[in-house]
Design an enzyme around this catalytic site. Structure first.
Site, mmCIF file in Angstrom:
data_model
loop_
_atom_site.group_PDB
_atom_site.id
_atom_site.type_symbol
_atom_site.label_atom_id
_atom_site.label_comp_id
_atom_site.label_asym_id
_atom_site.label_seq_id
_atom_site.Cartn_x
_atom_site.Cartn_y
_atom_site.Cartn_z
ATOM 1 N N ASP A 119 0.866 -1.158 0.000
ATOM 2 C CA ASP A 119 0.000 0.000 0.000
ATOM 3 C C ASP A 119 0.911 1.219 0.000
ATOM 4 O O ASP A 119 1.875 1.287 0.770
ATOM 5 C CB ASP A 119 -0.847 -0.009 1.277
ATOM 6 N N ASP A 221 -3.150 4.398 -2.536
ATOM 7 C CA ASP A 221 -4.202 4.900 -1.674
ATOM 8 C C ASP A 221 -4.765 6.212 -2.216
ATOM 9 O O ASP A 221 -4.004 7.077 -2.665
ATOM 10 C CB ASP A 221 -3.581 5.140 -0.285
ATOM 11 N N GLU A 284 -6.969 2.727 -5.370
ATOM 12 C CA GLU A 284 -8.243 3.063 -4.729
ATOM 13 C C GLU A 284 -8.829 4.267 -5.449
ATOM 14 O O GLU A 284 -8.223 5.334 -5.456
ATOM 15 C CB GLU A 284 -8.025 3.401 -3.257
ATOM 16 N N HIS A 345 -9.895 -3.354 4.476
ATOM 17 C CA HIS A 345 -9.713 -2.749 5.806
ATOM 18 C C HIS A 345 -10.627 -1.558 6.049
ATOM 19 O O HIS A 345 -10.688 -1.053 7.164
ATOM 20 C CB HIS A 345 -8.241 -2.353 5.980
ATOM 21 N N ASP A 346 -11.308 -1.068 4.988
ATOM 22 C CA ASP A 346 -12.269 0.035 5.146
ATOM 23 C C ASP A 346 -13.702 -0.429 4.900
ATOM 24 O O ASP A 346 -14.611 0.394 4.891
ATOM 25 C CB ASP A 346 -12.026 1.123 4.084
HETATM 26 C C1 NOJ Z 1 -7.895 5.189 2.175
HETATM 27 C C2 NOJ Z 1 -7.457 4.115 3.102
HETATM 28 O O1 NOJ Z 1 -7.906 2.870 2.624
HETATM 29 C C3 NOJ Z 1 -8.019 4.465 4.444
HETATM 30 O O2 NOJ Z 1 -7.848 3.418 5.350
HETATM 31 C C4 NOJ Z 1 -7.356 5.728 4.917
HETATM 32 O O3 NOJ Z 1 -7.952 6.142 6.109
HETATM 33 C C5 NOJ Z 1 -7.482 6.848 3.890
HETATM 34 N N1 NOJ Z 1 -7.260 6.405 2.545
HETATM 35 C C6 NOJ Z 1 -6.508 7.948 4.162
HETATM 36 O O4 NOJ Z 1 -5.226 7.557 3.772
#
Ligand code: NOJ
Ligand code: MG
Length: 548
Positions: A119, A221, A284, A345-346
């Site tokens: 990442d 990211d 992402e 993870h999100d």
């Molecule tokens: C996306 C990431 O997946 C997330 O976990 C993070 O909080 C934000 N970007 C900020 O970097």
């Protein structure tokens, strides 16, 4: 890369034929597995996972059959945001281990024929990064322009109305140099100024640092938000928002997300990664499915795999699934390759939404639909959201924008390896609770049960190796009827029918089908012959090899 050159040298009539014969790149064939490193395996008893711990679990990953790992950030960090607040792009956080541990991990993975992507966070650093400390030290510092600084509005307030995703204004006042700096996320995560060539060059060098060490690519990211509007135009209100909408989402991000300038920066980043052979950029991307196409780029390529999380928000019924698959595949351009995420993870754990029986059907969908599958540690155990008491909250998103159900801790809890008290994850105190039901839902227990969801994941991943039609074959949708979502995958040597019953009752999928059952989500009856209408048990998905 060498192969590409050879193709380029061919006379143009020969290119098509030769390209068709060319093997698919590894990232189109691979099954990706995302790991939150701090929750995978602890080796030193501090209650947080680390690289030596991960290394201890490589046998498991090989047994499961995943081809590539994506690790959440492992860099030195304030760890306010799971490591997405980076202090130094070219080192490893001592909590996770050392650079030598990283090199060893990569070497061991490669020796097993597995790959690793890191990442990487190009949009922002932590406010403790040396670059930002210099930048904020004075207006004349050479790194001043590496971040996005702006004068106050005439009334002394922030330069415009932009909102931080993590609460409040996206502008933070710096009393010492008397300007505001921009942060799309936390105020402790100042945005780099992607208009500054030196900052861009520094990021490119950080990527090369890892590429030279042999990393197979990156998950970039937040790469849709690199460059904001140069006129700092205010965002409009989102008219669909109401009092239940989290405050950071009450404006549309018209002037910060998905700008043309960001798209050209993605092309630059791609050129850096393309200096090295056979690497991948997954990214992402924010926004609607129908915007995903342009993240692939045209004559100048951008991302190999703009990550598609459409499934996660799609209601789990056959007609919604049919529509979501159609909308997404329609948005992927001719030259693009699809991909599918079922967790992260999100992301909400999908098993919490679908229930356990349908989590198996979801797995069959993931490994049989056309495109690169991505799943998240614990999905193969059918892990669901873990309840987090208010005094256990770790996620800063929840701490700063509480009360809207935004907490990401429920999907970040530790991996469950066995039925012991700490689930084999740590000898210390796990940094997040392990949750309920560890005794039944853990790797060791599910491995003993050859009909468990864990075995289903393994079986489906193996099936992809045995049946190339699942990886490279054409996709032909069939019409969803009576809660059954169905499609064909076909290659020169085989046609496979995939039929998924999304209902908790038995269903029939009409047709003159004639073939042999390869896999049922029940993990029984493999090999039996089938003909006529397809009878599906409640919550059953099947892969059938059709006779020709
Ligand atoms: C996306 C990431 O997946 C997330 O976990 C993070 O909080 C934000 N970007 C900020 O970097
Ligand atoms: Mg540790």
């Amino acid at each position: 890369r060498r192969r590409m050159r050879e193709v380029d040298d061919l006379p143009s009539e020969a290119k098509g034929a030769s390209a068709a014969k060319r093997e698919q790149p590894w990232w189109q064939r691979a099954v990706f597995y995302e790991i939150t490193v701090s929750s995978f395996q602890d080796s030193d008893g501090d209650g947080k996972g680390d690289l030596p711990g991960l290394i201890q679990r490589l046998d498991y990953l090989e047994w499961l059959g995943v081809d590539a790992l994506w690790l959440t950030p492992i860099y030195p960090s304030q760890m306010l945001d799971l490591g997405y607040d980076i202090d130094d792009y070219c080192a490893v956080h001592p909590m996770f281990g050392t650079l030598a541990d990283f090199d060893r991990l990569l070497e061991l993975l490669h020796a097993r024929g597995m790959r690793l992507i890191l990442d990487f966070v190009p949009n922002h650093t932590s406010d403790q990064h040396a670059w930002f400390r210099e930048s904020r030290s004075s207006r004349s510092n050479p790194k001043r322009d590496w971040y996005v600084w702006a004068d106050p509005a005439p009334n002394g307030g922030p330069p415009n109305n932009w909102l931080s995703r993590f609460g409040g204004s996206a502008w933070e006042w710096d009393d010492f140099t008397r300007q505001y700096y921009y942060h799309a996320f936390l105020r402790e995560q100042p945005d780099l100024n992607w208009r500054n060539p030196d900052a861009r060059a520094a990021i490119a060098d950080a990527l090369r640092f890892w590429l030279r060490r042999g990393v197979d690519g990156f998950r970039l990211d937040a790469c849709a938000v690199l460059v904001e509007d140069e006129f700092l135009r205010d965002d409009p209100p989102d008219l669909e928002a109401d009092e239940k909408t989290p405050p950071p989402q009450r404006l549309k991000r018209t002037f910060t997300d998905d700008t043309p300038e960001t798209m050209s920066q993605l092309e630059e980043l791609r050129r850096v990664v393309d200096e090295f052979a056979d690497r991948v950029i997954a990214g992402e991307v924010q926004g609607d499915t129908d915007r995903i196409g342009h993240f692939y780029g045209n004559s100048s390529p951008r991302l190999h795999l703009p990550l598609n999380d459409a499934l996660i928000d799609t209601p789990w019924d056959a007609l919604s699934l049919q529509a979501a698959v159609y909308a997404y595949l329609k948005a992927v351009p001719e030259q693009g390759w699809p991909d599918w995420l079922i967790g992260g993870h999100d992301k909400l754990r999908m098993a919490s939404k679908t229930g356990q029986a349908q989590a198996r059907v979801l797995a069959m969908f993931l490994f049989t639909i056309k495109g690169t599958p991505f799943f998240y540690m614990g999905d193969e155990l059918g892990m669901e959201r873990v309840e987090i008491a208010s005094n256990q909250v770790q996620d800063i998103f929840e701490k700063r924008v509480g009360g809207y159900g935004l907490n990401r801790d429920p999907e970040r809890t530790p991996m469950r390896w066995d039925a012991s008290e700490k689930a084999g994850f740590t000898t210390g105190e796990p940094w997040l609770p392990l949750g309920e039901g560890v005794a039944e839902r853990n790797v060791a227990t599910l491995r003993q049960d050859e009909r468990s969801i864990l075995w289903l994941y393994r079986t489906l991943i193996r099936l992809r190796r045995l049946e190339p039609a699942l990886v490279a074959g054409d996709y032909t949708p069939l019409r969803s009827r009576d809660d059954v979502f169905a499609f064909l995958r076909s290659a020169e040597d085989a046609t496979l029918l995939i039929a998924l019953n999304l209902a908790p009752e038995a269903r029939k999928y009409e047709g003159g089908w004639d073939g042999r059952l390869l896999v049922s989500t029940y993990l029984d009856r493999s090999g039996i012959a089938l003909s006529g209408a397809l009878a599906l048990r409640p919550n059953e998905g099947v892969v059938v090899k059709l006779n020709r």
